[in-house]
Enzyme design. Structure first.
Site, PDB file in Angstrom:
ATOM      1  N   SER A  75       2.923   9.511  -3.651  1.00 27.09           N
ATOM      2  CA  SER A  75       3.583   8.806  -2.552  1.00 27.09           C
ATOM      3  C   SER A  75       3.797   7.364  -2.997  1.00 27.09           C
ATOM      4  O   SER A  75       3.251   6.424  -2.448  1.00 27.09           O
ATOM      5  CB  SER A  75       2.726   8.861  -1.284  1.00 27.09           C
ATOM      6  OG  SER A  75       1.509   8.166  -1.463  1.00 27.09           O
ATOM      7  N   HIS A 108      -0.185  14.858  -0.615  1.00 25.35           N
ATOM      8  CA  HIS A 108      -1.272  15.252  -1.512  1.00 25.35           C
ATOM      9  C   HIS A 108      -1.783  16.664  -1.265  1.00 25.35           C
ATOM     10  O   HIS A 108      -2.732  17.115  -1.896  1.00 25.35           O
ATOM     11  CB  HIS A 108      -2.436  14.261  -1.407  1.00 25.35           C
ATOM     12  CG  HIS A 108      -2.064  12.886  -1.862  1.00 25.35           C
ATOM     13  ND1 HIS A 108      -2.831  11.787  -1.596  1.00 25.35           N
ATOM     14  CD2 HIS A 108      -0.999  12.437  -2.562  1.00 25.35           C
ATOM     15  CE1 HIS A 108      -2.253  10.707  -2.116  1.00 25.35           C
ATOM     16  NE2 HIS A 108      -1.139  11.076  -2.697  1.00 25.35           N
ATOM     17  N   GLN A 111      -1.817  10.984   5.314  1.00 23.64           N
ATOM     18  CA  GLN A 111      -2.198  11.370   3.958  1.00 23.64           C
ATOM     19  C   GLN A 111      -3.706  11.451   3.717  1.00 23.64           C
ATOM     20  O   GLN A 111      -4.169  12.324   2.985  1.00 23.64           O
ATOM     21  CB  GLN A 111      -1.577  10.349   3.005  1.00 23.64           C
ATOM     22  CG  GLN A 111      -1.717  10.635   1.544  1.00 23.64           C
ATOM     23  CD  GLN A 111      -0.960   9.615   0.707  1.00 23.64           C
ATOM     24  OE1 GLN A 111       0.231   9.731   0.513  1.00 23.64           O
ATOM     25  NE2 GLN A 111      -1.655   8.597   0.235  1.00 23.64           N
ATOM     26  N   GLU A 112      -4.480  10.523   4.312  1.00 21.32           N
ATOM     27  CA  GLU A 112      -5.893  10.442   3.942  1.00 21.32           C
ATOM     28  C   GLU A 112      -6.797  10.130   5.129  1.00 21.32           C
ATOM     29  O   GLU A 112      -6.485   9.246   5.930  1.00 21.32           O
ATOM     30  CB  GLU A 112      -6.092   9.333   2.879  1.00 21.32           C
ATOM     31  CG  GLU A 112      -5.191   9.536   1.685  1.00 21.32           C
ATOM     32  CD  GLU A 112      -5.258   8.400   0.663  1.00 21.32           C
ATOM     33  OE1 GLU A 112      -6.172   7.565   0.736  1.00 21.32           O
ATOM     34  OE2 GLU A 112      -4.383   8.362  -0.211  1.00 21.32           O
ATOM     35  N   GLU A 157      -6.677  14.701  -4.178  1.00 16.80           N
ATOM     36  CA  GLU A 157      -7.754  13.718  -4.338  1.00 16.80           C
ATOM     37  C   GLU A 157      -9.125  14.308  -4.041  1.00 16.80           C
ATOM     38  O   GLU A 157     -10.097  13.589  -3.821  1.00 16.80           O
ATOM     39  CB  GLU A 157      -7.465  12.483  -3.471  1.00 16.80           C
ATOM     40  CG  GLU A 157      -6.168  11.797  -3.913  1.00 16.80           C
ATOM     41  CD  GLU A 157      -5.916  10.449  -3.261  1.00 16.80           C
ATOM     42  OE1 GLU A 157      -6.624  10.104  -2.303  1.00 16.80           O
ATOM     43  OE2 GLU A 157      -5.014   9.740  -3.732  1.00 16.80           O
ATOM     44  N   ASP A 180      -5.365   6.513   5.598  1.00 14.88           N
ATOM     45  CA  ASP A 180      -4.123   6.050   4.986  1.00 14.88           C
ATOM     46  C   ASP A 180      -3.010   6.875   5.599  1.00 14.88           C
ATOM     47  O   ASP A 180      -2.886   8.067   5.319  1.00 14.88           O
ATOM     48  CB  ASP A 180      -4.168   6.232   3.462  1.00 14.88           C
ATOM     49  CG  ASP A 180      -2.892   5.722   2.780  1.00 14.88           C
ATOM     50  OD1 ASP A 180      -1.981   5.244   3.492  1.00 14.88           O
ATOM     51  OD2 ASP A 180      -2.806   5.805   1.536  1.00 14.88           O
ATOM     52  N   GLU A 204      -4.465   2.085   6.528  1.00 10.84           N
ATOM     53  CA  GLU A 204      -3.606   1.693   5.408  1.00 10.84           C
ATOM     54  C   GLU A 204      -2.181   2.193   5.645  1.00 10.84           C
ATOM     55  O   GLU A 204      -1.987   3.304   6.146  1.00 10.84           O
ATOM     56  CB  GLU A 204      -4.195   2.317   4.134  1.00 10.84           C
ATOM     57  CG  GLU A 204      -3.378   2.087   2.867  1.00 10.84           C
ATOM     58  CD  GLU A 204      -4.046   2.758   1.662  1.00 10.84           C
ATOM     59  OE1 GLU A 204      -5.291   2.911   1.660  1.00 10.84           O
ATOM     60  OE2 GLU A 204      -3.327   3.163   0.740  1.00 10.84           O
ATOM     61  N   ASP A 217      -0.453  -1.105   1.145  1.00 10.01           N
ATOM     62  CA  ASP A 217      -0.394  -0.443  -0.174  1.00 10.01           C
ATOM     63  C   ASP A 217       1.065  -0.435  -0.627  1.00 10.01           C
ATOM     64  O   ASP A 217       1.495  -1.322  -1.372  1.00 10.01           O
ATOM     65  CB  ASP A 217      -0.986   0.968  -0.035  1.00 10.01           C
ATOM     66  CG  ASP A 217      -0.717   1.846  -1.251  1.00 10.01           C
ATOM     67  OD1 ASP A 217      -0.359   1.317  -2.316  1.00 10.01           O
ATOM     68  OD2 ASP A 217      -0.861   3.087  -1.145  1.00 10.01           O
ATOM     69  N   LYS A 237      -3.579  -1.457  -6.991  1.00 11.36           N
ATOM     70  CA  LYS A 237      -3.366  -0.358  -7.940  1.00 11.36           C
ATOM     71  C   LYS A 237      -2.707  -0.958  -9.169  1.00 11.36           C
ATOM     72  O   LYS A 237      -1.569  -1.444  -9.094  1.00 11.36           O
ATOM     73  CB  LYS A 237      -2.437   0.685  -7.333  1.00 11.36           C
ATOM     74  CG  LYS A 237      -3.015   1.489  -6.179  1.00 11.36           C
ATOM     75  CD  LYS A 237      -1.894   2.292  -5.527  1.00 11.36           C
ATOM     76  CE  LYS A 237      -2.405   3.368  -4.599  1.00 11.36           C
ATOM     77  NZ  LYS A 237      -1.282   3.899  -3.748  1.00 11.36           N
ATOM     78  N   HIS A 279      -7.588   4.093  -6.984  1.00 11.42           N
ATOM     79  CA  HIS A 279      -7.053   5.093  -7.924  1.00 11.42           C
ATOM     80  C   HIS A 279      -5.631   5.474  -7.497  1.00 11.42           C
ATOM     81  O   HIS A 279      -5.096   4.927  -6.533  1.00 11.42           O
ATOM     82  CB  HIS A 279      -7.958   6.332  -7.888  1.00 11.42           C
ATOM     83  CG  HIS A 279      -7.918   7.063  -6.568  1.00 11.42           C
ATOM     84  ND1 HIS A 279      -8.348   8.345  -6.389  1.00 11.42           N
ATOM     85  CD2 HIS A 279      -7.477   6.670  -5.330  1.00 11.42           C
ATOM     86  CE1 HIS A 279      -8.183   8.715  -5.132  1.00 11.42           C
ATOM     87  NE2 HIS A 279      -7.667   7.720  -4.470  1.00 11.42           N
ATOM     88  N   ARG A 280      -5.024   6.454  -8.159  1.00 15.16           N
ATOM     89  CA  ARG A 280      -3.794   7.097  -7.724  1.00 15.16           C
ATOM     90  C   ARG A 280      -4.092   8.580  -7.491  1.00 15.16           C
ATOM     91  O   ARG A 280      -5.124   9.087  -7.925  1.00 15.16           O
ATOM     92  CB  ARG A 280      -2.671   6.997  -8.791  1.00 15.16           C
ATOM     93  CG  ARG A 280      -2.247   5.599  -9.188  1.00 15.16           C
ATOM     94  CD  ARG A 280      -1.812   4.718  -8.053  1.00 15.16           C
ATOM     95  NE  ARG A 280      -0.752   5.231  -7.207  1.00 15.16           N
ATOM     96  CZ  ARG A 280       0.458   4.704  -7.096  1.00 15.16           C
ATOM     97  NH1 ARG A 280       0.774   3.637  -7.818  1.00 15.16           N
ATOM     98  NH2 ARG A 280       1.354   5.196  -6.256  1.00 15.16           N
ATOM     99  N   SER A 281      -3.137   9.261  -6.854  1.00 14.85           N
ATOM    100  CA  SER A 281      -3.373  10.696  -6.609  1.00 14.85           C
ATOM    101  C   SER A 281      -3.353  11.497  -7.906  1.00 14.85           C
ATOM    102  O   SER A 281      -4.019  12.519  -8.027  1.00 14.85           O
ATOM    103  CB  SER A 281      -2.367  11.232  -5.601  1.00 14.85           C
ATOM    104  OG  SER A 281      -1.051  10.920  -5.994  1.00 14.85           O
ATOM    105  N   LYS A 318     -11.428   2.774  -3.381  1.00 20.45           N
ATOM    106  CA  LYS A 318     -10.872   4.019  -2.870  1.00 20.45           C
ATOM    107  C   LYS A 318     -10.630   4.919  -4.072  1.00 20.45           C
ATOM    108  O   LYS A 318      -9.743   4.642  -4.882  1.00 20.45           O
ATOM    109  CB  LYS A 318      -9.559   3.700  -2.147  1.00 20.45           C
ATOM    110  CG  LYS A 318      -9.053   4.844  -1.300  1.00 20.45           C
ATOM    111  CD  LYS A 318      -7.853   4.454  -0.469  1.00 20.45           C
ATOM    112  CE  LYS A 318      -6.582   4.862  -1.178  1.00 20.45           C
ATOM    113  NZ  LYS A 318      -5.462   5.135  -0.246  1.00 20.45           N
TER     114      LYS A 318
HETATM  115  P1  PGA Z   1      -0.464   7.868  -4.454  1.00 17.57           P
HETATM  116  O1  PGA Z   1      -1.385   7.836  -3.171  1.00 17.57           O
HETATM  117  O2  PGA Z   1      -1.285   7.595  -5.640  1.00 17.57           O
HETATM  118  O3  PGA Z   1       0.107   9.271  -4.415  1.00 17.57           O
HETATM  119  O4  PGA Z   1       0.598   6.824  -4.224  1.00 17.57           O
HETATM  120  C1  PGA Z   1      -2.448   6.967  -2.995  1.00 17.57           C
HETATM  121  C2  PGA Z   1      -2.224   6.066  -1.822  1.00 17.57           C
HETATM  122  O5  PGA Z   1      -1.161   6.129  -1.149  1.00 17.57           O
HETATM  123  O6  PGA Z   1      -3.082   5.247  -1.526  1.00 17.57           O
HETATM  124 ZN    ZN Z   2      -1.816   4.432   0.240  1.00 17.76          ZN
END
Ligand code: PGA
Ligand code: ZN
Length: 429
Positions: free
Chosen positions: A40, A152, A160-161, A202, A239, A290, A317, A342, A370-372, A393
């Site tokens: 994402s 994800h 997403q999270e 994740e 998130d 987030e 983010d 990131k 991190h990233r996904s 995270k």
């Molecule tokens: P991404 O997701 O690494 O797929 O961008 C992580 C996030 O959105 O925090």
């Molecule tokens: Zn994010």
């Protein structure tokens, strides 16, 4: 000086190619680093160079590799690796674009990170200490993403999270253990309800739940089942990754999963979403949201920060993409009160550190992320301690590319011993 630079194509946790670089100083001190990849991704991120065409369905990174082995090697060989700022300046210069589309942020970051690791090795100090200096001692509170949705996972969760944070622990090690216990209790709870406990990108579970409210209900139950108290031992974070939900046509946020589960269309305006987060935070110990609104909606972010900024950590983010220009704009407007960091959104270590310092000066919190799509690279664990971010995270306590970061933090805490500290970032002073 740097005597050797080499990059190769390796695989990330989704089975896609990524860049790994090796840097050697004086023929002996070695640094190796690899880069992650998002799903994402924000529209304003630095460019991840991909080959296109048939190889790896277009996702090969041979061009990025070749850029390291030729153009970047030409520029950096013979340079002093202890001067990270200058090394990164040379990399940015060699690329010459605003978004690193020439050499690729994946090529540039792999080298930037490998140089730092080689420099730490040459000095014989751990990476967190090299990056953070004397007095580095703050261990981060983990934001453990135990329910995955959005881009994800293929389930019904539109956000997403859904994360748990063991803020009541006495130290990182105990916090991690508590989080792991809740994670396993959550798995049992889902199984009892006949829901899937298969994991997303994740490492969090990805069941078909009705909506965000139900997701938080499960988190609360799991925390209690594990013998902990929601709100004191654990707080929750989410998130929304709202940039992924916004419809270009209507400008409204669409919830296809919630709609499917509920049997009627669900869409929300920016103001509806702000009300929604507020209501969730009233019912559950939700303390951090987030990307609650899209990366383009500065007005919405201002409004959200005005309305919820006192109560909630509002994390940018996709909004900020670890970019000091976008962060400066947010600080000016009073949009958000925290930034997700990131490294590969911006492409060098120095630029990431600049974003962290700008945030701290403005009173914004920082979260190292991190990233996904990940590798077993654990540099972000060291970075989180180095800058005293206080929060990291890096997914659920599941899948080696996630646990490797937590394991590195265990090693760091052991090394710091009595000196290490761990605090609830939301505690009133
Ligand atoms: P991404 O997701 O690494 O797929 O961008 C992580 C996030 O959105 O925090
Ligand atoms: Zn994010």
């Amino acid at each position: 000086p740097i005597t050797y630079i080499y990059a190769r194509e390796i695989l990330d946790s989704r089975g896609n190619p990524t860049v790994e670089a090796e840097v050697i100083l004086d023929g002996i001190h070695k640094g190796r680093a690899s880069v992650p990849s998002g799903a994402s991704t924000g529209r304003f991120e630095a460019v991840e160079l991909r080959d296109g065409q048939e190889r790896f369905l277009g996702l090969g990174v041979e061009k990025a590799i070749s850029n390291v082995n030729t153009k970047i090697a030409n520029v950096l060989l013979g340079e002093n690796a202890l001067n990270q700022g200058y090394i990164d300046h040379l990399l940015i210069d060699a690329d010459g674009t605003e978004n690193k589309s020439n050499l690729g942020a994946n090529a540039i970051l792999a080298v930037s990170a490998a140089v730092a690791k080689a420099a730490a090795a040459a000095l014989g100090v751990p990476l967190y200490q090299y990056l953070g200096g004397v007095g580095t001692d703050v261990m981060p509170v983990p934001m453990m993403n135990v329910l995955n949705g959005g881009r994800h996972a293929a389930n019904s969760l539109d956000f997403q999270e859904f994360m748990i944070m063991p803020v009541g622990a006495c130290c990182f090690r105990e916090g991690l253990r508590m989080g792991v216990e809740v994670y396993h209790k959550l798995k049992l709870l889902l199984a009892k309800e006949g829901l899937s406990a298969a994991v997303g990108d994740e490492g969090g579970f990805a069941p078909d739940l009705k909506n965000a409210e139900e997701a938080f209900w499960y988190l609360k139950e799991a925390v209690e089942e594990a013998g902990y108290e929601p709100g004191t031992d654990f707080v929750f974070a989410m998130d929304a990754a709202a940039s992924e939900l916004v419809s270009e046509k209507s400008g409204r946020y669409e919830f296809p999963g919630e709609a499917k589960e509920g049997g009627h269309l669900v869409s929300r305006s920016a103001e509806d979403l702000i009300d929604y987060y507020e209501a969730l935070a009233e019912k559950y110990p939700l303390v951090s949201v987030e990307d609650g609104l899209s990366e383009d909606d500065w007005d919405g972010w201002q409004l959200m920060t005005e309305r919820l900024g006192e109560k909630l950590q509002l994390v940018g983010d996709d909004l900020f993409v670890t970019n000091t220009k976008r962060l400066a704009c947010g600080i000016q407007l009073g949009a958000a009160n925290a930034i997700l960091i990131k490294l590969n959104q911006i492409g060098t270590l120095t630029e990431s550190l600049n974003a962290i310092h700008m945030a701290h000066r403005a009173g914004y919190r920082t979260i190292i992320s991190h990233r996904s799509g990940e590798t077993c690279e654990s540099m972000i664990a060291d970075l989180a301690v180095a800058v005293g971010a206080g929060q990291i995270k890096t997914g659920a306590p599941c899948r080696a590319e996630r646990t490797e970061k937590y394991n590195q933090l265990l090693r760091i805490q052991e090394e710091l011993g009595e000196l290490s500290s761990y605090r609830n970032p939301f505690a009133k002073e």
